[in-house]
Design a protein around this motif. Structure first.
Motif, PDB file in Angstrom:
ATOM      1  N   ASN A  51      -6.685 101.457  30.164  1.00  0.00           N
ATOM      2  CA  ASN A  51      -5.595 101.069  30.981  1.00  0.00           C
ATOM      3  C   ASN A  51      -5.295 101.818  32.317  1.00  0.00           C
ATOM      4  N   ARG A  52      -6.298 102.857  32.509  1.00  0.00           N
ATOM      5  CA  ARG A  52      -6.198 103.726  33.727  1.00  0.00           C
ATOM      6  C   ARG A  52      -7.472 103.529  34.430  1.00  0.00           C
ATOM      7  N   CYS A  53      -8.361 102.745  34.117  1.00  0.00           N
ATOM      8  CA  CYS A  53      -9.991 102.727  34.404  1.00  0.00           C
ATOM      9  C   CYS A  53     -10.133 101.461  35.213  1.00  0.00           C
ATOM     10  N   PHE A  54      -8.934 100.530  35.485  1.00  0.00           N
ATOM     11  CA  PHE A  54      -9.330  99.226  35.956  1.00  0.00           C
ATOM     12  C   PHE A  54      -9.345  99.492  37.538  1.00  0.00           C
ATOM     13  N   PRO A  55     -10.225  98.682  38.412  1.00  0.00           N
ATOM     14  CA  PRO A  55     -11.103  97.578  37.969  1.00  0.00           C
ATOM     15  C   PRO A  55     -12.391  97.901  37.455  1.00  0.00           C
ATOM     16  N   GLY A  56     -12.630  99.128  37.663  1.00  0.00           N
ATOM     17  CA  GLY A  56     -13.855  99.653  37.066  1.00  0.00           C
ATOM     18  C   GLY A  56     -15.124  99.284  37.622  1.00  0.00           C
ATOM     19  N   ILE A  74      -0.658  87.892  30.546  1.00  0.00           N
ATOM     20  CA  ILE A  74       0.367  88.606  29.739  1.00  0.00           C
ATOM     21  C   ILE A  74      -0.295  89.545  28.727  1.00  0.00           C
ATOM     22  N   ASP A  75       0.189  90.858  29.070  1.00  0.00           N
ATOM     23  CA  ASP A  75      -0.719  91.994  28.382  1.00  0.00           C
ATOM     24  C   ASP A  75       0.253  92.739  27.388  1.00  0.00           C
ATOM     25  N   LEU A  76      -0.088  92.641  26.192  1.00  0.00           N
ATOM     26  CA  LEU A  76       0.758  92.957  25.068  1.00  0.00           C
ATOM     27  C   LEU A  76       0.594  94.292  24.475  1.00  0.00           C
ATOM     28  N   HIS A  77       1.506  94.935  24.686  1.00  0.00           N
ATOM     29  CA  HIS A  77       1.406  96.548  24.084  1.00  0.00           C
ATOM     30  C   HIS A  77       2.693  97.065  23.185  1.00  0.00           C
ATOM     31  N   THR A  78       2.534  98.055  22.466  1.00  0.00           N
ATOM     32  CA  THR A  78       3.410  98.761  21.644  1.00  0.00           C
ATOM     33  C   THR A  78       3.892 100.306  22.393  1.00  0.00           C
ATOM     34  N   GLY A  79       4.598 101.080  21.407  1.00  0.00           N
ATOM     35  CA  GLY A  79       4.886 102.409  21.994  1.00  0.00           C
ATOM     36  C   GLY A  79       3.683 103.130  21.630  1.00  0.00           C
ATOM     37  N   ALA A  80       3.728 104.240  21.954  1.00  0.00           N
ATOM     38  CA  ALA A  80       2.491 105.113  21.762  1.00  0.00           C
ATOM     39  C   ALA A  80       2.660 105.651  20.105  1.00  0.00           C
ATOM     40  N   ILE A  81       1.787 106.376  19.640  1.00  0.00           N
ATOM     41  CA  ILE A  81       1.685 106.782  18.008  1.00  0.00           C
ATOM     42  C   ILE A  81       2.931 107.763  17.903  1.00  0.00           C
ATOM     43  N   ASP A  82       3.697 107.446  16.734  1.00  0.00           N
ATOM     44  CA  ASP A  82       5.020 108.219  16.405  1.00  0.00           C
ATOM     45  C   ASP A  82       6.132 107.861  17.479  1.00  0.00           C
ATOM     46  N   ARG A  83       6.052 106.621  18.407  1.00  0.00           N
ATOM     47  CA  ARG A  83       7.221 106.054  19.284  1.00  0.00           C
ATOM     48  C   ARG A  83       7.167 104.805  19.186  1.00  0.00           C
ATOM     49  N   SER A  84       8.703 104.297  18.908  1.00  0.00           N
ATOM     50  CA  SER A  84       8.714 102.878  19.021  1.00  0.00           C
ATOM     51  C   SER A  84       9.445 102.602  20.421  1.00  0.00           C
ATOM     52  N   ASN A  85       9.016 101.179  20.627  1.00  0.00           N
ATOM     53  CA  ASN A  85       9.785 100.518  21.959  1.00  0.00           C
ATOM     54  C   ASN A  85      10.713  99.519  21.486  1.00  0.00           C
ATOM     55  N   LEU A  86      12.058  99.462  21.955  1.00  0.00           N
ATOM     56  CA  LEU A  86      12.665  98.148  21.921  1.00  0.00           C
ATOM     57  C   LEU A  86      11.719  97.064  22.835  1.00  0.00           C
ATOM     58  N   PRO A  87      11.957  95.731  22.225  1.00  0.00           N
ATOM     59  CA  PRO A  87      11.136  94.709  22.821  1.00  0.00           C
ATOM     60  C   PRO A  87      11.730  94.789  24.274  1.00  0.00           C
ATOM     61  N   PRO A 120       6.917 100.279  38.217  1.00  0.00           N
ATOM     62  CA  PRO A 120       5.972 100.671  39.402  1.00  0.00           C
ATOM     63  C   PRO A 120       4.489 100.441  38.724  1.00  0.00           C
ATOM     64  N   ILE A 121       3.592 100.055  39.883  1.00  0.00           N
ATOM     65  CA  ILE A 121       2.172  99.840  39.269  1.00  0.00           C
ATOM     66  C   ILE A 121       1.343 101.184  39.152  1.00  0.00           C
ATOM     67  N   ARG A 122       0.690 101.365  38.070  1.00  0.00           N
ATOM     68  CA  ARG A 122       0.010 102.694  37.719  1.00  0.00           C
ATOM     69  C   ARG A 122      -1.323 102.552  38.348  1.00  0.00           C
ATOM     70  N   ASP A 123      -1.944 103.339  38.726  1.00  0.00           N
ATOM     71  CA  ASP A 123      -3.242 103.231  39.528  1.00  0.00           C
ATOM     72  C   ASP A 123      -4.339 103.152  38.109  1.00  0.00           C
ATOM     73  N   GLY A 124      -4.957 102.121  38.273  1.00  0.00           N
ATOM     74  CA  GLY A 124      -6.251 102.072  37.258  1.00  0.00           C
ATOM     75  C   GLY A 124      -5.750 101.316  36.122  1.00  0.00           C
ATOM     76  N   SER A 125      -4.381 100.438  36.073  1.00  0.00           N
ATOM     77  CA  SER A 125      -3.853  99.564  35.231  1.00  0.00           C
ATOM     78  C   SER A 125      -4.450  98.300  35.307  1.00  0.00           C
ATOM     79  N   LEU A 126      -4.371  97.387  34.336  1.00  0.00           N
ATOM     80  CA  LEU A 126      -4.638  95.866  34.408  1.00  0.00           C
ATOM     81  C   LEU A 126      -3.549  95.388  35.304  1.00  0.00           C
ATOM     82  N   ARG A 127      -2.357  95.562  35.427  1.00  0.00           N
ATOM     83  CA  ARG A 127      -1.422  95.065  36.243  1.00  0.00           C
ATOM     84  C   ARG A 127      -1.843  95.330  37.649  1.00  0.00           C
TER      85      ARG A 127
END
Length: 349
Positions: free
Chosen positions: A109-114, A140-153, A180-187
């Motif tokens: 998710n930091r390598c788009f558009p590739g 719609i891009d579905l994600h979770t928190g990173a390992i050992d981290r939880s996100n509220l929906p 904000p839009i991150r460089d290289g993201s799908l968004r």
């Protein structure tokens, strides 16, 4: 009634009122065994938007995989207008290894558009961008928190995009974060292409969390309703409008040690409130962690260990914190009820 034409995807044709499974080749293993991304296309009998729902761009973020699976097997999908492009596992190689990253240690998710002249991650991003993303009108891009981290929906969206903002409100997660839009993201690539994309964040990596999954399935359906892909349901309960966070920030460990956290996801905190403690293994007392500002916990570590500077709590700030607390509480109650209603263990034949 206007009838939909056939949908061309990956050099094949999907007839109106049918669904088809595809396997998008992305390369091979050391053994030269081919690796492919599984994709399901559901093409309606009536024209409409082309919605991409994808998960596991980070290979260890599993909630989205189950959300996509349940959406595909929902009876309401039989009457879809337009086209659903469902990709449960984008980062197949990362998923196999139970890791966020690709084998070249890059974040997809930091390598788009590739580019087909770039790294492994860049090549996979290019294939997904040109073969899949560019076939969609919305995503719609579905994600979770990173390992050992939880996100509220929550929904993360660039609110400068009116179409993406409409999707964010329609989804129905309790909190919307203007991200904000991150460089290289799908968004970011979607925004460059004029394809509105929202990101659903919920739960923790390498875990299934029923409330997050139920909220995701409901959210996908609500977006499809708002786009005219499904008939709007009659809602028996009051619809709670999501609250938009005016900002968010991580609270970090003041020193290294063992963590005791006092707050859970969705809790309200007040400025200068004690929200945790960090201490050494032989200490009688530790260093208190104070909230620098008021807000709601939308992310937190689940690991009782931290080095100095590591992220501990993610706090969202709101103009009306009390309203936000009410929205989060009602969402959590509704998802608990929905999870209890929908979860049916598989019976042995």
């Amino acid at each position: 009634m206007l009838k939909a034409g056939s949908f061309e995807f990956l050099d094949e044709v999907v007839a109106p009122g049918t669904r088809k499974i595809f396997n998008l080749a992305i390369g091979g293993l050391y053994t030269q065994k081919d690796i492919s991304v599984p994709i399901a296309v559901v093409h309606g009998k009536v024209p409409g938007p082309r919605l991409l729902v994808c998960a596991a761009i980070h290979g260890d973020e599993l909630n989205g995989i189950e959300i996509v699976r349940r959406v595909l097997h929902s009876s309401w999908l039989n009457n879809v207008r337009g086209t659903l492009i469902a990709v449960p596992v984008v980062n197949v190689l990362g998923c196999i290894q139970r890791t966020r990253y690709l084998p070249d240690r890059r974040d997809l998710n930091r390598c788009f558009p590739g580019s087909m002249d770039g790294s492994l991650a860049g090549r996979i991003a290019h294939i997904f961008n040109t073969k899949v993303l560019q076939s969609a009108t919305h995503a719609i891009d579905l994600h979770t928190g990173a390992i050992d981290r939880s996100n509220l929906p929550q929904i993360r969206v660039h609110l400068a995009s009116p179409k993406a903002e409409e999707m964010a409100h329609a989804f129905g997660a309790p909190v919307i974060v203007n991200a904000p839009i991150r460089d290289g993201s799908l968004r970011g690539t979607g925004e460059d292409l004029g394809i509105p994309i929202i990101t659903y964040e919920a739960g923790e990596a390498l875990r299934y969390e029923e409330q997050s999954i139920a909220g995701g399935v409901r959210g996908v359906r609500r977006v499809m309703e708002s786009l005219g892909m499904l008939t709007m349901r009659k809602r028996g309960r009051k619809i709670v409008k999501p609250v938009v966070a005016r900002s968010s920030a991580w609270i970090r460990a003041p020193e290294s040690g063992f963590l005791t956290l006092y707050c859970s996801l969705g809790d309200r905190i007040r400025a200068d409130e004690t929200i945790g403690m960090i201490c050494g293994p032989l200490d009688d007392e530790g260093v208190l962690i104070k909230a620098p500002h008021s807000g709601i916990v939308i992310g937190r570590t689940n690991l009782p260990l931290a080095y100095e500077g590591e992220a501990v709590y993610h706090i969202a700030r709101f103009d009306k914190v009390t309203e936000a607390v009410d929205v989060v509480g009602e969402f959590q109650t509704h998802m608990q009820e929905r999870s209890a209603e929908q979860f049916t263990p598989i019976q042995n034949a």
